[in-house]
Design a protein around this motif. Structure first.
Motif, PDB file in Angstrom:
ATOM      1  N   THR A  54       0.836  -1.198   0.000  1.00  0.00           N
ATOM      2  CA  THR A  54       0.000   0.000   0.000  1.00  0.00           C
ATOM      3  C   THR A  54       0.868   1.243   0.000  1.00  0.00           C
ATOM      4  OG1 THR A  54      -1.694  -1.176   1.261  1.00  0.00           O
ATOM      5  CG2 THR A  54      -1.808   1.219   1.298  1.00  0.00           C
ATOM      6  N   VAL A  55       0.433   2.250  -0.759  1.00  0.00           N
ATOM      7  CA  VAL A  55       1.077   3.556  -0.741  1.00  0.00           C
ATOM      8  C   VAL A  55       0.019   4.563  -0.318  1.00  0.00           C
ATOM      9  CG1 VAL A  55       2.259   5.352  -2.049  1.00  0.00           C
ATOM     10  CG2 VAL A  55       2.694   2.946  -2.577  1.00  0.00           C
ATOM     11  N   THR A  56       0.279   5.271   0.774  1.00  0.00           N
ATOM     12  CA  THR A  56      -0.612   6.326   1.248  1.00  0.00           C
ATOM     13  C   THR A  56       0.100   7.652   1.081  1.00  0.00           C
ATOM     14  OG1 THR A  56      -1.643   4.842   2.851  1.00  0.00           O
ATOM     15  CG2 THR A  56      -1.908   7.209   3.229  1.00  0.00           C
ATOM     16  N   ALA A  72       4.577  10.936   0.830  1.00  0.00           N
ATOM     17  CA  ALA A  72       4.173   9.600   1.258  1.00  0.00           C
ATOM     18  C   ALA A  72       4.073   9.555   2.775  1.00  0.00           C
ATOM     19  CB  ALA A  72       5.175   8.569   0.767  1.00  0.00           C
ATOM     20  N   THR A  77       2.435   3.476   4.526  1.00  0.00           N
ATOM     21  CA  THR A  77       2.972   2.976   3.260  1.00  0.00           C
ATOM     22  C   THR A  77       3.788   1.726   3.535  1.00  0.00           C
ATOM     23  OG1 THR A  77       3.005   5.166   2.260  1.00  0.00           O
ATOM     24  CG2 THR A  77       4.497   3.538   1.321  1.00  0.00           C
ATOM     25  N   VAL A  85       7.342   4.495  -4.915  1.00  0.00           N
ATOM     26  CA  VAL A  85       6.560   5.384  -4.044  1.00  0.00           C
ATOM     27  C   VAL A  85       6.659   6.818  -4.556  1.00  0.00           C
ATOM     28  CG1 VAL A  85       6.383   6.339  -1.700  1.00  0.00           C
ATOM     29  CG2 VAL A  85       6.767   3.883  -2.028  1.00  0.00           C
ATOM     30  N   SER A 112      -5.000   6.489  -0.462  1.00  0.00           N
ATOM     31  CA  SER A 112      -4.244   5.229  -0.345  1.00  0.00           C
ATOM     32  C   SER A 112      -4.540   4.348  -1.544  1.00  0.00           C
ATOM     33  CB  SER A 112      -4.639   4.463   0.918  1.00  0.00           C
ATOM     34  OG  SER A 112      -4.285   5.189   2.062  1.00  0.00           O
TER      35      SER A 112
END
Length: 116
Positions: A54-56, A72, A77, A85, A112
Motif C-alpha cells: 500500500t502507498v498512502t 508519502a 505505506t 513510491v 491510499s
C-alpha cells in the motif's frame, strides 16, 4: 459441436485472463478529502510499474483544486521501493479537485492505493 466447444473454452480462457489482469490493477483503498471537494482528475497510477503493498499519500490543495504539496505517509505505506513510491506521489501531485471560492487557502487530504 466441436467448434462450439472450442469457442466456449476460448471465451472462458479469455474471461479468466481478464479477471486475473484486472485483479493486478491498483485499487484505491481510501480517500480523505475535505467536505465539498471532489476529484476531477484522478492520479494515473496504473502504468507506474509493479509493486506489492500500500502507498498512502498525504497532500494539500489550494482553492483552485491544484495539489500544492504531496508526501508519502511513512506510517501507512508498506511498499519498500522508494522509486515506485516517488512515482505514486508525483501522480498524486498531478491530481485535480473541484474549485471552491469558499474553501480555506489550503486544505489537507490523503489517498491510499493498494498494489498486488
Amino acid at each position: 459441436m466441436k467448434k462450439t466447444l472450442t469457442q466456449l473454452l476460448t471465451v472462458l480462457l479469455v474471461t479468466g485472463s481478464l479477471s486475473v489482469f484486472a485483479d493486478k490493477l491498483p485499487k484505491r483503498e481510501s480517500v480523505h478529502i475535505p467536505r465539498g471537494r471532489s476529484i476531477t482528475m484522478q492520479a494515473r497510477v496504473n502504468k507506474l510499474g509493479h509493486a506489492y503493498g500500500t502507498v498512502t499519500v498525504n497532500f494539500k490543495m489550494d482553492r483552485k483544486g491544484n495539489v500544492t504539496w504531496a508526501e508519502a505517509d511513512g506510517l501507512h505505506t508498506t511498499v519498500m521501493n522508494k522509486s515506485f513510491v516517488r512515482k505514486v506521489v508525483d501522480a498524486v501531485r498531478d491530481m485535480k479537485f473541484n474549485k471552491s471560492r469558499r474553501a480555506p487557502m489550503s486544505q489537507e487530504g490523503s489517498i491510499s492505493y493498494s498494489f498486488r
